[in-house]
Design a protein around this motif. Structure first.
Motif, PDB file in Angstrom:
ATOM      1  N   ARG A 113       0.330 -12.128  -5.713  1.00 47.24           N
ATOM      2  CA  ARG A 113      -0.784 -12.229  -6.666  1.00 47.24           C
ATOM      3  C   ARG A 113      -0.684 -11.164  -7.739  1.00 47.24           C
ATOM      4  NH1 ARG A 113      -6.114 -12.004  -3.237  1.00 47.24           N
ATOM      5  NH2 ARG A 113      -6.924 -11.843  -5.360  1.00 47.24           N
ATOM      6  N   ALA A 114      -1.194 -11.509  -8.928  1.00 44.08           N
ATOM      7  CA  ALA A 114      -1.106 -10.590 -10.061  1.00 44.08           C
ATOM      8  C   ALA A 114      -1.881  -9.303  -9.813  1.00 44.08           C
ATOM      9  CB  ALA A 114      -1.618 -11.284 -11.325  1.00 44.08           C
ATOM     10  N   SER A 115      -3.072  -9.432  -9.219  1.00 45.63           N
ATOM     11  CA  SER A 115      -3.887  -8.236  -8.982  1.00 45.63           C
ATOM     12  C   SER A 115      -3.212  -7.282  -8.001  1.00 45.63           C
ATOM     13  CB  SER A 115      -5.271  -8.643  -8.460  1.00 45.63           C
ATOM     14  OG  SER A 115      -5.150  -9.363  -7.239  1.00 45.63           O
ATOM     15  N   VAL A 116      -2.487  -7.835  -7.037  1.00 50.06           N
ATOM     16  CA  VAL A 116      -1.756  -6.989  -6.090  1.00 50.06           C
ATOM     17  C   VAL A 116      -0.637  -6.247  -6.812  1.00 50.06           C
ATOM     18  CG1 VAL A 116      -0.265  -6.994  -4.054  1.00 50.06           C
ATOM     19  CG2 VAL A 116      -2.292  -8.463  -4.117  1.00 50.06           C
ATOM     20  N   ALA A 117       0.074  -6.963  -7.683  1.00 50.67           N
ATOM     21  CA  ALA A 117       1.153  -6.333  -8.448  1.00 50.67           C
ATOM     22  C   ALA A 117       0.615  -5.224  -9.334  1.00 50.67           C
ATOM     23  CB  ALA A 117       1.872  -7.389  -9.290  1.00 50.67           C
ATOM     24  N   GLU A 118      -0.566  -5.452  -9.941  1.00 52.95           N
ATOM     25  CA  GLU A 118      -1.164  -4.405 -10.780  1.00 52.95           C
ATOM     26  C   GLU A 118      -1.526  -3.187  -9.936  1.00 52.95           C
ATOM     27  OE1 GLU A 118      -4.654  -3.776 -14.112  1.00 52.95           O
ATOM     28  OE2 GLU A 118      -5.095  -4.931 -12.316  1.00 52.95           O
ATOM     29  N   GLY A 119      -2.096  -3.424  -8.766  1.00 49.62           N
ATOM     30  CA  GLY A 119      -2.435  -2.305  -7.882  1.00 49.62           C
ATOM     31  C   GLY A 119      -1.216  -1.496  -7.515  1.00 49.62           C
ATOM     32  N   GLN A 120      -0.113  -2.182  -7.237  1.00 47.02           N
ATOM     33  CA  GLN A 120       1.138  -1.489  -6.923  1.00 47.02           C
ATOM     34  C   GLN A 120       1.641  -0.712  -8.134  1.00 47.02           C
ATOM     35  OE1 GLN A 120       3.356  -4.931  -5.690  1.00 47.02           O
ATOM     36  NE2 GLN A 120       2.849  -4.658  -3.513  1.00 47.02           N
ATOM     37  N   ALA A 121       1.462  -1.310  -9.312  1.00 46.25           N
ATOM     38  CA  ALA A 121       1.877  -0.634 -10.555  1.00 46.25           C
ATOM     39  C   ALA A 121       1.103   0.660 -10.760  1.00 46.25           C
ATOM     40  CB  ALA A 121       1.669  -1.564 -11.744  1.00 46.25           C
ATOM     41  N   LEU A 122      -0.195   0.607 -10.511  1.00 45.70           N
ATOM     42  CA  LEU A 122      -1.028   1.799 -10.690  1.00 45.70           C
ATOM     43  C   LEU A 122      -0.670   2.880  -9.679  1.00 45.70           C
ATOM     44  CD1 LEU A 122      -4.483   0.093 -11.410  1.00 45.70           C
ATOM     45  CD2 LEU A 122      -2.924   1.159 -13.052  1.00 45.70           C
ATOM     46  N   GLU A 123      -0.321   2.465  -8.486  1.00 45.40           N
ATOM     47  CA  GLU A 123       0.093   3.440  -7.471  1.00 45.40           C
ATOM     48  C   GLU A 123       1.403   4.117  -7.884  1.00 45.40           C
ATOM     49  OE1 GLU A 123      -0.152   5.797  -4.181  1.00 45.40           O
ATOM     50  OE2 GLU A 123      -1.665   4.445  -5.029  1.00 45.40           O
ATOM     51  N   HIS A 124       2.345   3.340  -8.379  1.00 46.38           N
ATOM     52  CA  HIS A 124       3.598   3.917  -8.878  1.00 46.38           C
ATOM     53  C   HIS A 124       3.322   4.870 -10.049  1.00 46.38           C
ATOM     54  CE1 HIS A 124       6.374   1.771  -6.357  1.00 46.38           C
ATOM     55  NE2 HIS A 124       6.002   0.572  -6.786  1.00 46.38           N
ATOM     56  N   PHE A 125       2.388   4.474 -10.906  1.00 39.51           N
ATOM     57  CA  PHE A 125       2.043   5.298 -12.069  1.00 39.51           C
ATOM     58  C   PHE A 125       1.496   6.648 -11.619  1.00 39.51           C
ATOM     59  CE2 PHE A 125      -0.625   6.821 -15.497  1.00 39.51           C
ATOM     60  CZ  PHE A 125       0.108   6.529 -16.649  1.00 39.51           C
ATOM     61  N   ARG A 126       0.598   6.630 -10.643  1.00 42.62           N
ATOM     62  CA  ARG A 126       0.014   7.877 -10.145  1.00 42.62           C
ATOM     63  C   ARG A 126       1.069   8.792  -9.533  1.00 42.62           C
ATOM     64  NH1 ARG A 126      -4.550   4.480  -9.047  1.00 42.62           N
ATOM     65  NH2 ARG A 126      -3.655   3.782  -7.064  1.00 42.62           N
ATOM     66  N   LYS A 127       2.112   8.196  -8.977  1.00 42.20           N
ATOM     67  CA  LYS A 127       3.183   8.980  -8.366  1.00 42.20           C
ATOM     68  C   LYS A 127       4.250   9.408  -9.374  1.00 42.20           C
ATOM     69  CE  LYS A 127       2.695   6.941  -3.758  1.00 42.20           C
ATOM     70  NZ  LYS A 127       3.337   6.104  -2.711  1.00 42.20           N
ATOM     71  N   GLY A 128       4.085   8.965 -10.628  1.00 44.64           N
ATOM     72  CA  GLY A 128       5.034   9.350 -11.667  1.00 44.64           C
ATOM     73  C   GLY A 128       6.264   8.473 -11.749  1.00 44.64           C
ATOM     74  N   ASN A 129       6.262   7.352 -11.022  1.00 51.23           N
ATOM     75  CA  ASN A 129       7.400   6.430 -11.055  1.00 51.23           C
ATOM     76  C   ASN A 129       7.108   5.348 -12.093  1.00 51.23           C
ATOM     77  OD1 ASN A 129       9.511   4.679 -10.616  1.00 51.23           O
ATOM     78  ND2 ASN A 129       9.362   4.729  -8.379  1.00 51.23           N
ATOM     79  N   LEU A 130       7.339   5.664 -13.351  1.00 54.59           N
ATOM     80  CA  LEU A 130       6.964   4.757 -14.431  1.00 54.59           C
ATOM     81  C   LEU A 130       7.830   3.506 -14.475  1.00 54.59           C
ATOM     82  CD1 LEU A 130       6.193   7.222 -17.364  1.00 54.59           C
ATOM     83  CD2 LEU A 130       4.685   6.348 -15.585  1.00 54.59           C
ATOM     84  N   GLU A 131       9.097   3.635 -14.131  1.00 57.31           N
ATOM     85  CA  GLU A 131       9.985   2.470 -14.177  1.00 57.31           C
ATOM     86  C   GLU A 131       9.506   1.396 -13.202  1.00 57.31           C
ATOM     87  OE1 GLU A 131      14.765   1.369 -14.001  1.00 57.31           O
ATOM     88  OE2 GLU A 131      14.099   3.443 -13.797  1.00 57.31           O
ATOM     89  N   SER A 132       9.171   1.799 -11.983  1.00 52.81           N
ATOM     90  CA  SER A 132       8.654   0.844 -10.999  1.00 52.81           C
ATOM     91  C   SER A 132       7.284   0.318 -11.415  1.00 52.81           C
ATOM     92  CB  SER A 132       8.557   1.499  -9.617  1.00 52.81           C
ATOM     93  OG  SER A 132       9.837   1.826  -9.122  1.00 52.81           O
ATOM     94  N   SER A 133       6.486   1.194 -12.039  1.00 52.59           N
ATOM     95  CA  SER A 133       5.173   0.773 -12.513  1.00 52.59           C
ATOM     96  C   SER A 133       5.302  -0.340 -13.548  1.00 52.59           C
ATOM     97  CB  SER A 133       4.428   1.964 -13.121  1.00 52.59           C
ATOM     98  OG  SER A 133       3.158   1.573 -13.598  1.00 52.59           O
ATOM     99  N   LEU A 134       6.235  -0.182 -14.481  1.00 54.43           N
ATOM    100  CA  LEU A 134       6.437  -1.204 -15.511  1.00 54.43           C
ATOM    101  C   LEU A 134       6.971  -2.505 -14.905  1.00 54.43           C
ATOM    102  CD1 LEU A 134       7.874   0.966 -18.416  1.00 54.43           C
ATOM    103  CD2 LEU A 134       5.786  -0.404 -18.487  1.00 54.43           C
ATOM    104  N   GLN A 135       7.808  -2.388 -13.916  1.00 56.67           N
ATOM    105  CA  GLN A 135       8.335  -3.591 -13.259  1.00 56.67           C
ATOM    106  C   GLN A 135       7.210  -4.378 -12.601  1.00 56.67           C
ATOM    107  OE1 GLN A 135      11.330  -2.017 -10.612  1.00 56.67           O
ATOM    108  NE2 GLN A 135      12.868  -1.800 -12.229  1.00 56.67           N
ATOM    109  N   LYS A 136       6.297  -3.690 -11.948  1.00 53.13           N
ATOM    110  CA  LYS A 136       5.175  -4.366 -11.306  1.00 53.13           C
ATOM    111  C   LYS A 136       4.205  -4.938 -12.353  1.00 53.13           C
ATOM    112  CE  LYS A 136       6.306  -3.807  -7.021  1.00 53.13           C
ATOM    113  NZ  LYS A 136       6.628  -4.986  -6.160  1.00 53.13           N
ATOM    114  N   LEU A 137       4.013  -4.230 -13.457  1.00 54.32           N
ATOM    115  CA  LEU A 137       3.148  -4.756 -14.513  1.00 54.32           C
ATOM    116  C   LEU A 137       3.757  -6.000 -15.140  1.00 54.32           C
ATOM    117  CD1 LEU A 137       1.954  -1.459 -16.220  1.00 54.32           C
ATOM    118  CD2 LEU A 137       0.511  -3.111 -15.009  1.00 54.32           C
ATOM    119  N   ASP A 138       5.069  -5.997 -15.325  1.00 52.62           N
ATOM    120  CA  ASP A 138       5.745  -7.187 -15.855  1.00 52.62           C
ATOM    121  C   ASP A 138       5.569  -8.369 -14.901  1.00 52.62           C
ATOM    122  OD1 ASP A 138       6.559  -5.840 -18.103  1.00 52.62           O
ATOM    123  OD2 ASP A 138       8.578  -5.410 -17.364  1.00 52.62           O
ATOM    124  N   LYS A 139       5.608  -8.091 -13.611  1.00 50.84           N
ATOM    125  CA  LYS A 139       5.390  -9.149 -12.623  1.00 50.84           C
ATOM    126  C   LYS A 139       3.959  -9.675 -12.730  1.00 50.84           C
ATOM    127  CE  LYS A 139       5.458 -10.150  -7.659  1.00 50.84           C
ATOM    128  NZ  LYS A 139       5.733  -9.600  -6.296  1.00 50.84           N
TER     129      LYS A 139
END
Length: 201
Positions: A1-27
């Motif tokens: 689900r899109a909302s799950v992917a966004e949640g994962q993106a925000l978690e990556h963002f908080r941890k400073g992993n921007l590349e993974s955050s962008l990948q999840k946002l693209d998903k």
């Protein structure tokens, strides 16, 4: 689900992993392309890359040669913010974010238009009028800037929140050769800055 992917993106963002955050946002965008916040979050990730070039590197912009690395990041941030505006045309903050992105790229005319359209949505925002006046001053639209600052001051009165508008107005007076008026206005700015008054947006 899109909302799950966004949640994962925000978690990556908080941890400073921007590349993974962008990948999840693209998903998330692929799954639900009509959700504005996905684009705004994407823009924020590129902004962080811009602000921390010493410690973070965005692969896409780093591996291209058409524009400078920083300009590439700025364009990606602006593009994402503009999509966000398109998805929610009456959202004040979406327009301000896009205007900030444009201003960071020195696209001052475009930024001015975006700020102006945002002020129409929130006519009593003195902070936004101050931002618009600063851009207008940089562009040489002095009369327009003065009008925005006077409108800002009509909202804040003699409160401490008037200090920035007075500071900008003093700088505008100095820029236009009115040195005596500039000194007087800047002194006024310092006096109201000491005020205990407060006024929210």
């Amino acid at each position: 689900r899109a909302s799950v992917a966004e949640g994962q993106a925000l978690e990556h963002f908080r941890k400073g992993n921007l590349e993974s955050s962008l990948q999840k946002l693209d998903k998330a965008i692929r799954l639900a392309p009509g959700v504005p916040s996905y684009y705004n979050n994407r823009a924020q990730a590129f902004l962080v890359y811009q602000l921390r070039p010493e410690t973070l590197t965005e692969p896409g912009c780093n591996n291209q040669s058409e524009v400078s690395y920083q300009v590439c990041l700025g364009l990606k941030s602006l593009d994402a913010n503009l999509v966000s505006v398109d998805k929610q045309p009456f959202n004040f903050y979406a327009r301000v974010s896009a205007a900030n992105s444009a201003f960071n790229l020195q696209l001052k005319d475009f930024a001015k238009d975006l700020y102006q359209s945002a002020t129409m949505l929130v006519p009593h925002s003195y902070k936004l009028r101050n931002d618009l006046a600063e851009i207008q001053t940089d562009l040489g639209f002095y009369d327009d800037a003065l009008e925005e600052l006077d409108l800002s001051l009509s909202i804040t009165g003699e409160s401490a929140e008037s200090s920035r508008a007075l500071y900008l107005k003093g700088g505008l007076a100095w820029e236009t050769g009115q040195s005596d008026a500039a000194v007087q206005i800047l002194r006024h700015s310092l006096s109201v800055e000491m005020s205990d008054s407060s006024l929210d947006l």
